[in-house]
Write a protein that holds these residues in place. Structure first.
Motif, mmCIF file in Angstrom:
data_model
loop_
_atom_site.group_PDB
_atom_site.id
_atom_site.type_symbol
_atom_site.label_atom_id
_atom_site.label_comp_id
_atom_site.label_asym_id
_atom_site.label_seq_id
_atom_site.Cartn_x
_atom_site.Cartn_y
_atom_site.Cartn_z
ATOM 1 N N SER A 43 -158.492 88.496 -119.978
ATOM 2 C CA SER A 43 -158.929 87.244 -119.658
ATOM 3 C C SER A 43 -158.987 86.529 -121.042
ATOM 4 C CB SER A 43 -160.485 87.371 -119.424
ATOM 5 O OG SER A 43 -161.116 86.109 -119.562
ATOM 6 N N SER A 44 -158.172 85.317 -120.860
ATOM 7 C CA SER A 44 -157.880 84.232 -122.087
ATOM 8 C C SER A 44 -159.364 83.745 -122.377
ATOM 9 C CB SER A 44 -157.120 83.267 -121.653
ATOM 10 O OG SER A 44 -155.749 83.591 -121.293
ATOM 11 N N ASN A 45 -160.028 83.282 -121.453
ATOM 12 C CA ASN A 45 -161.225 82.637 -121.769
ATOM 13 C C ASN A 45 -162.401 83.820 -122.521
ATOM 14 O OD1 ASN A 45 -160.581 80.835 -119.999
ATOM 15 N ND2 ASN A 45 -162.128 80.977 -118.473
ATOM 16 N N GLY B 13 -147.373 83.858 -120.588
ATOM 17 C CA GLY B 13 -147.063 85.228 -119.994
ATOM 18 C C GLY B 13 -147.349 84.948 -118.388
ATOM 19 N N THR B 14 -148.230 84.011 -118.014
ATOM 20 C CA THR B 14 -148.491 83.880 -116.702
ATOM 21 C C THR B 14 -147.326 83.275 -115.914
ATOM 22 O OG1 THR B 14 -150.917 83.847 -116.940
ATOM 23 C CG2 THR B 14 -150.076 82.916 -115.030
ATOM 24 N N ALA B 15 -146.652 82.113 -116.532
ATOM 25 C CA ALA B 15 -145.655 81.433 -115.894
ATOM 26 C C ALA B 15 -144.411 82.371 -115.799
ATOM 27 C CB ALA B 15 -145.250 80.213 -116.961
ATOM 28 N N ALA C 244 -154.028 77.630 -113.737
ATOM 29 C CA ALA C 244 -155.012 78.725 -113.634
ATOM 30 C C ALA C 244 -156.240 79.088 -114.617
ATOM 31 C CB ALA C 244 -153.823 80.119 -113.532
ATOM 32 N N ALA C 245 -156.765 79.620 -113.987
ATOM 33 C CA ALA C 245 -158.304 79.903 -114.674
ATOM 34 C C ALA C 245 -157.912 81.057 -115.596
ATOM 35 C CB ALA C 245 -159.379 80.455 -113.874
ATOM 36 N N GLY C 246 -158.370 81.204 -116.867
ATOM 37 C CA GLY C 246 -158.053 82.386 -117.452
ATOM 38 C C GLY C 246 -159.082 83.474 -117.450
ATOM 39 N N VAL C 247 -159.144 83.917 -116.167
ATOM 40 C CA VAL C 247 -159.945 85.338 -115.979
ATOM 41 C C VAL C 247 -159.068 86.266 -115.345
ATOM 42 C CG1 VAL C 247 -162.185 83.744 -115.439
ATOM 43 C CG2 VAL C 247 -160.345 84.129 -113.760
ATOM 44 N N PRO C 248 -159.538 87.534 -115.115
ATOM 45 C CA PRO C 248 -158.567 88.500 -114.628
ATOM 46 C C PRO C 248 -158.096 87.971 -113.229
ATOM 47 C CG PRO C 248 -160.436 89.462 -115.594
ATOM 48 C CD PRO C 248 -160.676 87.873 -115.702
ATOM 49 N N GLY C 249 -156.697 87.862 -112.999
ATOM 50 C CA GLY C 249 -156.258 87.536 -111.756
ATOM 51 C C GLY C 249 -156.527 86.081 -111.391
ATOM 52 N N GLY C 250 -156.771 85.433 -112.441
ATOM 53 C CA GLY C 250 -156.773 83.950 -112.408
ATOM 54 C C GLY C 250 -155.818 83.311 -111.698
ATOM 55 N N SER C 251 -154.502 83.616 -111.781
ATOM 56 C CA SER C 251 -153.359 82.997 -111.490
ATOM 57 C C SER C 251 -152.931 83.410 -109.971
ATOM 58 C CB SER C 251 -152.146 83.516 -112.057
ATOM 59 O OG SER C 251 -151.836 84.616 -112.344
ATOM 60 N N LEU C 252 -153.634 84.347 -109.485
ATOM 61 C CA LEU C 252 -153.086 84.856 -108.075
ATOM 62 C C LEU C 252 -153.217 83.990 -106.913
ATOM 63 C CD1 LEU C 252 -154.251 88.584 -108.379
ATOM 64 C CD2 LEU C 252 -152.052 87.680 -108.528
ATOM 65 N N CYS D 232 -150.849 92.820 -119.673
ATOM 66 C CA CYS D 232 -149.776 92.192 -120.605
ATOM 67 C C CYS D 232 -149.637 90.891 -120.550
ATOM 68 C CB CYS D 232 -148.560 93.111 -120.009
ATOM 69 S SG CYS D 232 -148.797 95.097 -120.296
ATOM 70 N N ARG D 233 -149.604 90.134 -119.471
ATOM 71 C CA ARG D 233 -149.312 88.779 -119.363
ATOM 72 C C ARG D 233 -150.480 87.803 -119.965
ATOM 73 N NH1 ARG D 233 -150.382 89.370 -113.518
ATOM 74 N NH2 ARG D 233 -152.393 87.901 -112.879
ATOM 75 N N THR D 234 -151.636 88.653 -120.133
ATOM 76 C CA THR D 234 -153.000 87.843 -120.720
ATOM 77 C C THR D 234 -152.744 87.928 -122.352
ATOM 78 O OG1 THR D 234 -154.169 88.194 -118.909
ATOM 79 C CG2 THR D 234 -155.238 87.548 -121.068
ATOM 80 N N THR D 235 -151.941 89.144 -122.667
ATOM 81 C CA THR D 235 -151.937 89.288 -124.215
ATOM 82 C C THR D 235 -150.935 88.208 -124.722
ATOM 83 O OG1 THR D 235 -152.275 91.510 -123.878
ATOM 84 C CG2 THR D 235 -151.264 91.091 -125.742
HETATM 85 N N1 ASP Z 1 -155.592 86.874 -116.574
HETATM 86 C C1 ASP Z 1 -154.966 85.658 -117.129
HETATM 87 C C2 ASP Z 1 -155.500 85.037 -118.540
HETATM 88 O O1 ASP Z 1 -156.730 85.022 -118.509
HETATM 89 C C3 ASP Z 1 -154.475 84.662 -115.933
HETATM 90 C C4 ASP Z 1 -153.861 85.429 -114.992
HETATM 91 O O2 ASP Z 1 -152.469 85.250 -115.108
HETATM 92 O O3 ASP Z 1 -154.273 85.838 -114.131
HETATM 93 O O4 ASP Z 1 -154.833 84.427 -119.044
#
Ligand code: ASP
Length: 431
Positions: free
Chosen positions: A279-281, A316-318, A355-363, A393-396
């Motif tokens: 989570s980015s947030n 990473g998300t993009a 997308a929200a910076g939470v787990p799975g936010g981009s789904l 990994c993408r959040t990192t």
């Molecule tokens: N989990 C990602 C983040 O918080 C967002 C995502 O790609 O689902 O940065």
């Protein structure tokens, strides 16, 4: 032992024991019990300690950041620099992903019965996603950034709304008589310092929290899942590694004047927090601390760029979105020509911003992109199983991208000298 070392130890031990439990006692009730009653809760407490600081932190750091920059015209310039950097680095990342998928074609040749099986296993989860998230992207996405009620935005963790309010608040603060403003700035400063203290306290829990979070995931899923969609996962991971290791390193060197080796070694705490929380947030508090303490970036820049980055800059998300859309198109035999792939790239960048910076936010938004280019959105079911590891990994990469943005903006604004961090110049001792 240093906190860093302890956190890495937590990560390694958590992953090792989780995988051991998963291989030696697959599906055992006691492993599940430990996951549910010990590892999971410890991880959650750590995560919540960080999350509870996010709203006050975003508000104080953005308002103070804007007020600190002072002149509204200057705020505009810093803002434009920041956002242009966000967009370009994100587009670069997505492009790397698209090139890789086209080269390796991971989705071609999947047996139709395997595809069917995956779809039926995960279909209901995909429907849940569609029901839960905003699967819509249009002009009202922008209108909705302006909150009707800032308290409600905060309570609903609508971070874009909170950011918008804080930006306006900080800007207005520079427009009222200085004497009046000064008192409020002092209060906000103190609130900010208290929040940072809370984060410090939370970070002492980090080694255990990280252990818990990683154990929970690995004991449940082990390596098995990774094998299923191995090539797809590998391509996302290789893409993320290339963007992190090569492009971000280059950006840091070219635009920040910072030695990549120094950069990476100083931001370890952010990397570990992002990896274990997905989570980015939740990583924002750590990220601000790392930028200010390790990279010596002035608080007004870090406090402005990083909160924005935590929701708007998702390199990473993009990349992940682009690869996933093309992969699923290959799986379902939908051919996407160059023009459509460019649309995928643009949409990946835009939805990564949204997308929200939470787990799975981009789904949920990923499903929108799939639908837009004619790939069945429920197809996301195929990759849901491996999404946990990819999310980590993408959040990192998202979070590291935010830090490179802070480095660039601080340097471009003449507010920071990379030599201080590179080691060529020592900081003057505090008087
Ligand atoms: N989990 C990602 C983040 O918080 C967002 C995502 O790609 O689902 O940065």
């Amino acid at each position: 032992m240093k906190l860093h070392t302890k956190i890495v130890l937590g990560l390694v031990l958590g992953a090792a024991s989780g995988i051991a439990a998963n291989t030696l006692a697959p599906g055992a009730a006691w492993v599940r019990w430990i996951g549910d009653n010990v590892a999971g809760p410890v991880g959650q407490v750590f995560l919540r300690m960080l999350l509870m600081t996010v709203i006050p932190l975003v508000f104080t750091s953005i308002a103070l950041g804007v007020a600190g920059i002072g002149d509204i015209r200057k705020v505009g310039r810093v803002g434009i620099r920041t956002i242009v950097y966000f967009l370009l680095s994100t587009a670069l990342s997505a492009a790397i992903g698209l090139v890789l998928v086209n080269l390796f074609q991971p989705g071609v040749g999947l047996a139709p019965e395997v595809r069917e099986q995956l779809m039926t296993t995960y279909r209901s989860q995909a429907q849940g996603l569609q029901a839960a998230g905003t699967t819509h992207f249009g002009i009202d996405t922008f209108v909705n950034m302006v909150p009707r009620n800032p308290i409600q935005a905060a309570a609903g963790m609508d971070l874009l709304g909170v950011i918008f309010f804080s930006l306006v608040f900080g800007a207005a603060l520079t427009l009222i008589p200085e004497e009046q403003a000064r008192q409020l700035v002092r209060v906000l400063d103190a609130v900010g310092a208290v929040v940072v203290k809370i984060i410090d306290l939370a970070m002492t829990l980090a080694p255990y929290g990280v252990f818990g979070l990683i154990f929970f995931t690995t004991s449940r899923f082990g390596w098995g899942l990774l094998r299923q969609l191995g090539l797809y996962v590998a391509i996302v991971l290789v893409g993320l590694a290339i963007h992190g290791g090569v492009s971000l390193s280059l950006l840091v060197r070219l635009f920040g004047g910072l030695k990549p080796r120094v950069f990476w070694s100083r931001i370890r705490a952010s990397i570990i927090t992002a990896f274990s929380t997905s989570s980015s947030n939740a990583t924002l508090p750590t990220n601000i601390a790392v930028a200010e303490e390790e990279l010596k970036i002035p608080p007004k820049i870090a406090g402005f760029v990083l909160p924005l980055g935590s929701t708007m800059c998702m390199n990473g998300t993009a990349l992940y979105e682009g690869v996933t859309v093309l992969f699923l198109a290959q799986v379902f035999g939908v051919s996407l020509d160059l023009g459509t792939q460019i649309v995928v790239l643009v949409l990946s960048v835009i939805t990564a911003v949204g997308a929200a910076g939470v787990p799975g936010g981009s789904l949920p938004l990923l499903m929108v992109v799939l639908a837009t280019v004619g790939v069945p959105p429920e197809g996301i079911a195929v990759i849901l199983g491996v999404d946990r590891i990819l999310d980590m990994c993408r959040t990192t990469v998202n979070v590291c991208g935010d830090l490179t943005a802070a480095v660039y903006v601080a340097r471009a604004e003449g507010e920071w000298d990379p030599r201080v961090v590179n080691g060529a110049v020592k900081l003057a001792p505090a008087a």
